[in-house]
Write a protein that holds these residues in place. Structure first.
Motif, PDB file in Angstrom:
ATOM      1  N   ASP A 105       0.830  -1.211   0.000  1.00 34.89           N
ATOM      2  CA  ASP A 105       0.000   0.000   0.000  1.00 34.89           C
ATOM      3  C   ASP A 105       0.862   1.258   0.000  1.00 34.89           C
ATOM      4  O   ASP A 105       0.554   2.240  -0.693  1.00 34.89           O
ATOM      5  N   LYS A 106       1.946   1.237   0.743  1.00 35.36           N
ATOM      6  CA  LYS A 106       2.839   2.399   0.780  1.00 35.36           C
ATOM      7  C   LYS A 106       3.540   2.585  -0.562  1.00 35.36           C
ATOM      8  O   LYS A 106       3.696   3.715  -1.038  1.00 35.36           O
ATOM      9  N   LEU A 107       3.969   1.482  -1.160  1.00 37.70           N
ATOM     10  CA  LEU A 107       4.636   1.568  -2.460  1.00 37.70           C
ATOM     11  C   LEU A 107       3.690   2.085  -3.533  1.00 37.70           C
ATOM     12  O   LEU A 107       4.067   2.916  -4.377  1.00 37.70           O
ATOM     13  N   LYS A 108       2.451   1.587  -3.525  1.00 40.97           N
ATOM     14  CA  LYS A 108       1.461   2.030  -4.509  1.00 40.97           C
ATOM     15  C   LYS A 108       1.185   3.521  -4.367  1.00 40.97           C
ATOM     16  O   LYS A 108       1.038   4.238  -5.365  1.00 40.97           O
ATOM     17  N   ALA A 109       1.104   4.006  -3.142  1.00 43.58           N
ATOM     18  CA  ALA A 109       0.827   5.420  -2.905  1.00 43.58           C
ATOM     19  C   ALA A 109       1.935   6.315  -3.459  1.00 43.58           C
ATOM     20  O   ALA A 109       1.679   7.456  -3.881  1.00 43.58           O
ATOM     21  N   LYS A 110       3.160   5.790  -3.478  1.00 42.17           N
ATOM     22  CA  LYS A 110       4.299   6.557  -3.984  1.00 42.17           C
ATOM     23  C   LYS A 110       4.572   6.289  -5.464  1.00 42.17           C
ATOM     24  O   LYS A 110       5.459   6.920  -6.047  1.00 42.17           O
ATOM     25  N   GLY A 111       3.837   5.338  -6.052  1.00 37.13           N
ATOM     26  CA  GLY A 111       4.074   4.980  -7.439  1.00 37.13           C
ATOM     27  C   GLY A 111       5.355   4.187  -7.635  1.00 37.13           C
ATOM     28  O   GLY A 111       5.917   4.177  -8.731  1.00 37.13           O
ATOM     29  N   HIS A 112       5.801   3.488  -6.585  1.00 31.78           N
ATOM     30  CA  HIS A 112       7.040   2.724  -6.652  1.00 31.78           C
ATOM     31  C   HIS A 112       6.769   1.274  -7.053  1.00 31.78           C
ATOM     32  O   HIS A 112       5.653   0.775  -6.883  1.00 31.78           O
ATOM     33  N   PRO A 113       7.795   0.558  -7.551  1.00 31.55           N
ATOM     34  CA  PRO A 113       7.636  -0.869  -7.879  1.00 31.55           C
ATOM     35  C   PRO A 113       7.270  -1.681  -6.640  1.00 31.55           C
ATOM     36  O   PRO A 113       7.540  -1.277  -5.504  1.00 31.55           O
ATOM     37  N   TRP A 114       6.711  -2.861  -6.867  1.00 29.48           N
ATOM     38  CA  TRP A 114       6.190  -3.704  -5.792  1.00 29.48           C
ATOM     39  C   TRP A 114       7.185  -4.722  -5.250  1.00 29.48           C
ATOM     40  O   TRP A 114       6.824  -5.546  -4.414  1.00 29.48           O
ATOM     41  N   LEU A 115       8.429  -4.713  -5.688  1.00 28.85           N
ATOM     42  CA  LEU A 115       9.348  -5.803  -5.360  1.00 28.85           C
ATOM     43  C   LEU A 115       9.439  -6.068  -3.862  1.00 28.85           C
ATOM     44  O   LEU A 115       9.413  -7.219  -3.422  1.00 28.85           O
ATOM     45  N   ALA A 116       9.546  -5.026  -3.056  1.00 29.65           N
ATOM     46  CA  ALA A 116       9.692  -5.220  -1.614  1.00 29.65           C
ATOM     47  C   ALA A 116       8.478  -5.908  -1.003  1.00 29.65           C
ATOM     48  O   ALA A 116       8.588  -6.603   0.007  1.00 29.65           O
ATOM     49  N   ALA A 117       7.319  -5.722  -1.606  1.00 27.57           N
ATOM     50  CA  ALA A 117       6.088  -6.307  -1.086  1.00 27.57           C
ATOM     51  C   ALA A 117       5.797  -7.686  -1.654  1.00 27.57           C
ATOM     52  O   ALA A 117       5.045  -8.459  -1.048  1.00 27.57           O
ATOM     53  N   LYS A 118       6.382  -8.009  -2.793  1.00 25.99           N
ATOM     54  CA  LYS A 118       6.045  -9.247  -3.492  1.00 25.99           C
ATOM     55  C   LYS A 118       7.205 -10.231  -3.627  1.00 25.99           C
ATOM     56  O   LYS A 118       6.976 -11.415  -3.885  1.00 25.99           O
ATOM     57  N   GLY A 119       8.438  -9.760  -3.468  1.00 27.77           N
ATOM     58  CA  GLY A 119       9.582 -10.585  -3.815  1.00 27.77           C
ATOM     59  C   GLY A 119      10.395 -11.113  -2.661  1.00 27.77           C
ATOM     60  O   GLY A 119      11.492 -11.631  -2.876  1.00 27.77           O
ATOM     61  N   PHE A 120       9.877 -11.003  -1.433  1.00 25.41           N
ATOM     62  CA  PHE A 120      10.644 -11.476  -0.278  1.00 25.41           C
ATOM     63  C   PHE A 120      10.755 -13.008  -0.300  1.00 25.41           C
ATOM     64  O   PHE A 120       9.990 -13.695  -0.983  1.00 25.41           O
ATOM     65  N   ARG A 121      11.678 -13.541   0.468  1.00 26.47           N
ATOM     66  CA  ARG A 121      11.913 -14.989   0.494  1.00 26.47           C
ATOM     67  C   ARG A 121      10.653 -15.735   0.925  1.00 26.47           C
ATOM     68  O   ARG A 121       9.949 -15.315   1.837  1.00 26.47           O
ATOM     69  N   ASN A 122      10.394 -16.837   0.247  1.00 29.88           N
ATOM     70  CA  ASN A 122       9.248 -17.717   0.510  1.00 29.88           C
ATOM     71  C   ASN A 122       7.915 -17.114   0.082  1.00 29.88           C
ATOM     72  O   ASN A 122       6.858 -17.632   0.441  1.00 29.88           O
ATOM     73  N   SER A 123       7.944 -16.063  -0.721  1.00 30.86           N
ATOM     74  CA  SER A 123       6.696 -15.395  -1.124  1.00 30.86           C
ATOM     75  C   SER A 123       6.040 -16.022  -2.343  1.00 30.86           C
ATOM     76  O   SER A 123       4.944 -15.615  -2.740  1.00 30.86           O
ATOM     77  N   ALA A 124       6.691 -17.009  -2.952  1.00 29.01           N
ATOM     78  CA  ALA A 124       6.139 -17.692  -4.134  1.00 29.01           C
ATOM     79  C   ALA A 124       6.057 -19.175  -3.826  1.00 29.01           C
ATOM     80  O   ALA A 124       6.957 -19.942  -4.153  1.00 29.01           O
ATOM     81  N   THR A 125       4.974 -19.605  -3.181  1.00 31.60           N
ATOM     82  CA  THR A 125       4.871 -21.017  -2.826  1.00 31.60           C
ATOM     83  C   THR A 125       4.319 -21.817  -4.000  1.00 31.60           C
ATOM     84  O   THR A 125       3.615 -21.290  -4.861  1.00 31.60           O
ATOM     85  N   LEU A 126       4.633 -23.099  -3.991  1.00 31.37           N
ATOM     86  CA  LEU A 126       4.211 -24.002  -5.054  1.00 31.37           C
ATOM     87  C   LEU A 126       3.738 -25.327  -4.466  1.00 31.37           C
ATOM     88  O   LEU A 126       4.398 -25.883  -3.581  1.00 31.37           O
ATOM     89  N   GLY A 127       2.620 -25.816  -4.953  1.00 29.62           N
ATOM     90  CA  GLY A 127       2.166 -27.149  -4.602  1.00 29.62           C
ATOM     91  C   GLY A 127       2.757 -28.181  -5.550  1.00 29.62           C
ATOM     92  O   GLY A 127       3.652 -27.893  -6.349  1.00 29.62           O
ATOM     93  N   ARG A 128       2.237 -29.384  -5.476  1.00 32.08           N
ATOM     94  CA  ARG A 128       2.705 -30.483  -6.330  1.00 32.08           C
ATOM     95  C   ARG A 128       2.243 -30.262  -7.765  1.00 32.08           C
ATOM     96  O   ARG A 128       1.111 -29.878  -8.025  1.00 32.08           O
ATOM     97  N   TRP A 129       3.134 -30.543  -8.718  1.00 28.45           N
ATOM     98  CA  TRP A 129       2.852 -30.304 -10.125  1.00 28.45           C
ATOM     99  C   TRP A 129       2.012 -31.420 -10.750  1.00 28.45           C
ATOM    100  O   TRP A 129       2.160 -32.580 -10.410  1.00 28.45           O
ATOM    101  N   HIS A 130       1.141 -31.010 -11.693  1.00 27.18           N
ATOM    102  CA  HIS A 130       0.362 -31.938 -12.504  1.00 27.18           C
ATOM    103  C   HIS A 130       0.627 -31.646 -13.979  1.00 27.18           C
ATOM    104  O   HIS A 130       0.875 -30.504 -14.344  1.00 27.18           O
ATOM    105  N   PRO A 131       0.542 -32.658 -14.847  1.00 28.17           N
ATOM    106  CA  PRO A 131       0.657 -32.397 -16.283  1.00 28.17           C
ATOM    107  C   PRO A 131      -0.457 -31.465 -16.752  1.00 28.17           C
ATOM    108  O   PRO A 131      -1.596 -31.570 -16.287  1.00 28.17           O
ATOM    109  N   PHE A 132      -0.126 -30.565 -17.644  1.00 29.77           N
ATOM    110  CA  PHE A 132      -1.099 -29.619 -18.198  1.00 29.77           C
ATOM    111  C   PHE A 132      -1.826 -30.269 -19.366  1.00 29.77           C
ATOM    112  O   PHE A 132      -1.192 -30.735 -20.312  1.00 29.77           O
ATOM    113  N   SER A 133      -3.157 -30.296 -19.302  1.00 31.04           N
ATOM    114  CA  SER A 133      -3.958 -30.974 -20.327  1.00 31.04           C
ATOM    115  C   SER A 133      -4.706 -30.020 -21.244  1.00 31.04           C
ATOM    116  O   SER A 133      -5.574 -30.449 -21.993  1.00 31.04           O
ATOM    117  N   GLY A 134      -4.380 -28.733 -21.173  1.00 30.25           N
ATOM    118  CA  GLY A 134      -5.009 -27.774 -22.066  1.00 30.25           C
ATOM    119  C   GLY A 134      -5.864 -26.769 -21.333  1.00 30.25           C
ATOM    120  O   GLY A 134      -6.338 -26.994 -20.217  1.00 30.25           O
TER     121      GLY A 134
END
Length: 218
Positions: A105-134
């Motif tokens: 919210d602070k970054l958006k108010a200043k028009g700054h990039p979101w990296l600090a809010a979105k790119g911290f460690r463990n911020s992109a979790t993943l479950g078990r993969w499945h084959p993509f069928s379309g």
């Protein structure tokens, strides 16, 4: 259809692209306008965390940490103009785009990039993969998130503002896509803050794809 193997190892992953505000109800719940073209941001690969029953350590000193359950797709070949997303993607899972909401919210108010809010460690979790069928097959089943065994989010790919083909063409033509790239495709309504000790479980078609317990520290 893409016959490449399902990606399982984080060492295989390259770029992480994320689509913001791709579900209308989620945009509305945060008071955001729906974009007229895909709104893309990125995360570093150091943000990847596989949900295998392990402890998910998140920062506790920068305000609330919000969960955002999303369908995540792995690219199995290089993007070329005119390629079908059915041939481009090799596998999919459900993950969490974790967000430091007060920081964002602070970054958006200043028009700054979101990296600090979105790119911290463990911020992109993943479950078990499945084959993509379309792309059409993705719309046959819902996905979502349970917290402490209670459903907090439920969504379906058919409700995305920009479908998989539009996202693939936009990212591929503007930034490039190749084997090992990941795309987080946006979250449905129901986002909220996490608490220390919360048990998270992502699912697809009522099948659990991964569980982790939250530890807030620092």
């Amino acid at each position: 259809m893409n016959e490449n193997r399902v990606l399982l190892s984080p060492e295989s992953f390259r770029n992480i692209y994320c689509v913001g505000r791709n579900y209308r109800l989620h945009a509305a719940e945060l008071g955001n306008e729906v974009p007229t073209s895909p709104m893309i941001f990125t995360k570093p690969t150091h943000a990847i965390f596989e949900m295998t029953g392990n402890e998910l350590v998140l920062p506790a000193s920068q305000g609330s940490v919000h969960y955002e359950a999303e369908l995540v797709f792995a690219v199995g070949r290089q993007y070329e103009a005119g390629i079908s997303c059915d041939d481009l993607f090799s596998s999919f899972t459900v993950g969490l785009d974790l967000t430091l909401r007060d920081v964002q919210d602070k970054l958006k108010a200043k028009g700054h990039p979101w990296l600090a809010a979105k790119g911290f460690r463990n911020s992109a979790t993943l479950g078990r993969w499945h084959p993509f069928s379309g792309e059409l097959a993705m719309q046959a089943s819902d996905f979502g998130l349970l917290i402490n065994n209670e459903q907090v989010q439920r969504g379906n790919a058919r409700d995305m503002v920009f479908d998989l083909q539009r996202i693939a063409d936009h990212v591929g033509s503007n930034f490039g896509l190749s084997t090992g790239d990941l795309i987080y495709t946006g979250t449905p309504a129901g986002v909220g803050s996490l608490s220390d000790g919360d048990l998270l479980e992502v699912w697809w078609n009522e099948e659990s794809l991964g569980r982790s317990r939250v530890k807030l520290e620092g």
